[in-house]
Design a protein around this motif. Structure first.
Motif, PDB file in Angstrom:
ATOM      1  N   ARG A  16       0.930  -1.334  -0.056  1.00 15.03           N
ATOM      2  CA  ARG A  16      -0.084  -0.048   0.137  1.00 15.03           C
ATOM      3  C   ARG A  16       0.890   1.374  -0.200  1.00 15.03           C
ATOM      4  O   ARG A  16       1.766   1.233   0.817  1.00 15.03           O
ATOM      5  CB  ARG A  16      -1.028   0.101   1.258  1.00 15.03           C
ATOM      6  N   ARG A  17       0.442   2.049  -0.708  1.00 11.88           N
ATOM      7  CA  ARG A  17       1.250   3.401  -0.782  1.00 11.88           C
ATOM      8  C   ARG A  17       0.578   4.273   0.287  1.00 11.88           C
ATOM      9  O   ARG A  17      -0.573   4.588   0.273  1.00 11.88           O
ATOM     10  CB  ARG A  17       1.069   4.070  -2.347  1.00 11.88           C
ATOM     11  N   GLY A  74      -9.770   4.934  -0.328  1.00 13.41           N
ATOM     12  CA  GLY A  74      -8.567   4.945   0.536  1.00 13.41           C
ATOM     13  C   GLY A  74      -8.896   5.469   2.018  1.00 13.41           C
ATOM     14  O   GLY A  74     -10.006   5.600   2.118  1.00 13.41           O
ATOM     15  N   ARG A  75      -7.743   5.456   2.808  1.00 17.64           N
ATOM     16  CA  ARG A  75      -8.507   5.598   4.194  1.00 17.64           C
ATOM     17  C   ARG A  75      -7.508   6.597   4.871  1.00 17.64           C
ATOM     18  O   ARG A  75      -6.266   6.841   4.606  1.00 17.64           O
ATOM     19  CB  ARG A  75      -8.166   4.289   5.122  1.00 17.64           C
ATOM     20  N   LEU A  96      -5.735  11.136  -1.691  1.00 15.80           N
ATOM     21  CA  LEU A  96      -6.349   9.591  -1.338  1.00 15.80           C
ATOM     22  C   LEU A  96      -6.876   9.037  -2.770  1.00 15.80           C
ATOM     23  O   LEU A  96      -7.807   9.836  -3.220  1.00 15.80           O
ATOM     24  CB  LEU A  96      -7.061   9.522  -0.182  1.00 15.80           C
ATOM     25  N   ARG A  97      -6.756   7.893  -2.963  1.00 16.95           N
ATOM     26  CA  ARG A  97      -7.613   7.352  -4.070  1.00 16.95           C
ATOM     27  C   ARG A  97      -8.863   6.938  -3.643  1.00 16.95           C
ATOM     28  O   ARG A  97      -9.167   6.869  -2.350  1.00 16.95           O
ATOM     29  CB  ARG A  97      -6.885   5.973  -4.279  1.00 16.95           C
ATOM     30  N   ASP A 133      -2.888   5.001  -1.127  1.00  8.15           N
ATOM     31  CA  ASP A 133      -4.061   4.364  -0.746  1.00  8.15           C
ATOM     32  C   ASP A 133      -4.397   4.701   0.770  1.00  8.15           C
ATOM     33  O   ASP A 133      -5.605   4.405   1.065  1.00  8.15           O
ATOM     34  CB  ASP A 133      -3.519   2.672  -0.578  1.00  8.15           C
ATOM     35  N   ASP A 134      -3.594   5.167   1.773  1.00 10.39           N
ATOM     36  CA  ASP A 134      -3.862   5.610   3.086  1.00 10.39           C
ATOM     37  C   ASP A 134      -2.972   6.636   3.199  1.00 10.39           C
ATOM     38  O   ASP A 134      -1.760   6.980   2.717  1.00 10.39           O
ATOM     39  CB  ASP A 134      -3.515   4.408   3.847  1.00 10.39           C
ATOM     40  N   GLY A 156      -5.170  11.235  -5.819  1.00  5.78           N
ATOM     41  CA  GLY A 156      -5.221   9.966  -5.768  1.00  5.78           C
ATOM     42  C   GLY A 156      -3.856   9.052  -5.546  1.00  5.78           C
ATOM     43  O   GLY A 156      -3.671   7.973  -6.020  1.00  5.78           O
ATOM     44  N   GLU A 168     -12.959   6.643   5.789  1.00  9.77           N
ATOM     45  CA  GLU A 168     -12.873   6.288   4.449  1.00  9.77           C
ATOM     46  C   GLU A 168     -12.954   7.215   3.558  1.00  9.77           C
ATOM     47  O   GLU A 168     -14.133   8.199   3.669  1.00  9.77           O
ATOM     48  CB  GLU A 168     -13.755   4.928   4.175  1.00  9.77           C
TER      49      GLU A 168
END
Length: 203
Positions: A11-12, A103-104, A99-100, A74-75, A71, A200
């Protein structure tokens, strides 16, 4: 923070306000691709010593637009960072942008009840107010300034930025705290200290 993040392999992750990099290192050790930002070049120098020359570290102020594409992550993790900011709106909007979809944002702050009770006379719990104090670090006093917000103001800021609340946590201390802080572990385990959120970014 790590428990809430779960499996981060591949995860990015943006560590927003990474400081000297302990969370960045822990996430990287668990397989994440981590980028760290902090407003302090001095803190990033410490992070560089911890993480090595290959780490992606950038000087960036969370009050300003972030130097990343839409984006890109991912987090985003923000550990004990947001309570330095009076207005969360611009920061959360930028966090949401980088964030994509899906994502969180995983964030922790001082528990609002603690921020309310540490000063006398007690302030208005429902008002957003600043408070200053000093920490003794390495034999010298360091001035600090935080901002109190009631819980509803925090959750309102998250939802206004387009986040959906997935979890709120008031965790107990890690078992290792008993050895590290034997005189403090009772207070840590029986009084509110920190508040953790998982937010989220809906697709």
């Amino acid at each position: 923070m790590l428990a809430l993040a779960g499996d981060v392999t591949g995860r990015r992750i943006l560590d927003a306000g990474c400081g000297s990099g302990p969370l960045t290192a822990a996430l990287r050790d668990r397989g994440a691709i981590v980028t760290g930002i902090d407003a302090s070049a001095g803190m990033l120098a410490l992070a560089r010593k911890r993480l090595g020359d290959g780490a992606a570290l950038h000087v960036a102020d969370l009050k300003d637009p972030l130097p990343f594409d839409d984006g890109a992550f991912d987090d985003v993790v923000a550990s004990l960072v947001l309570h330095y900011l009076e207005d969360w709106g611009p920061t959360l909007a930028e966090t949401r942008r980088v964030l994509r979809p899906g994502g969180r944002l995983i964030a922790s702050v001082d528990h609002p009840f603690v921020a309310y009770t540490i000063s006398e006379p007690r302030p208005d719990y429902f008002a957003t107010t600043g408070y200053a104090f000093e920490w003794m670090l390495n034999g010298r006093l360091v001035p600090m300034k935080f901002w109190r917000k009631p819980l509803h103001a925090m959750t309102d800021a998250f939802t206004a930025a387009g986040f959906r609340l997935a979890a709120i946590s008031e965790p107990q201390p890690d078992p290792a705290a008993r050895e590290l802080f034997p005189d403090d572990v009772h207070d840590l385990a029986t009084r509110p200290c920190f508040l953790f959120f998982v937010l989220e970014a809906p697709a």
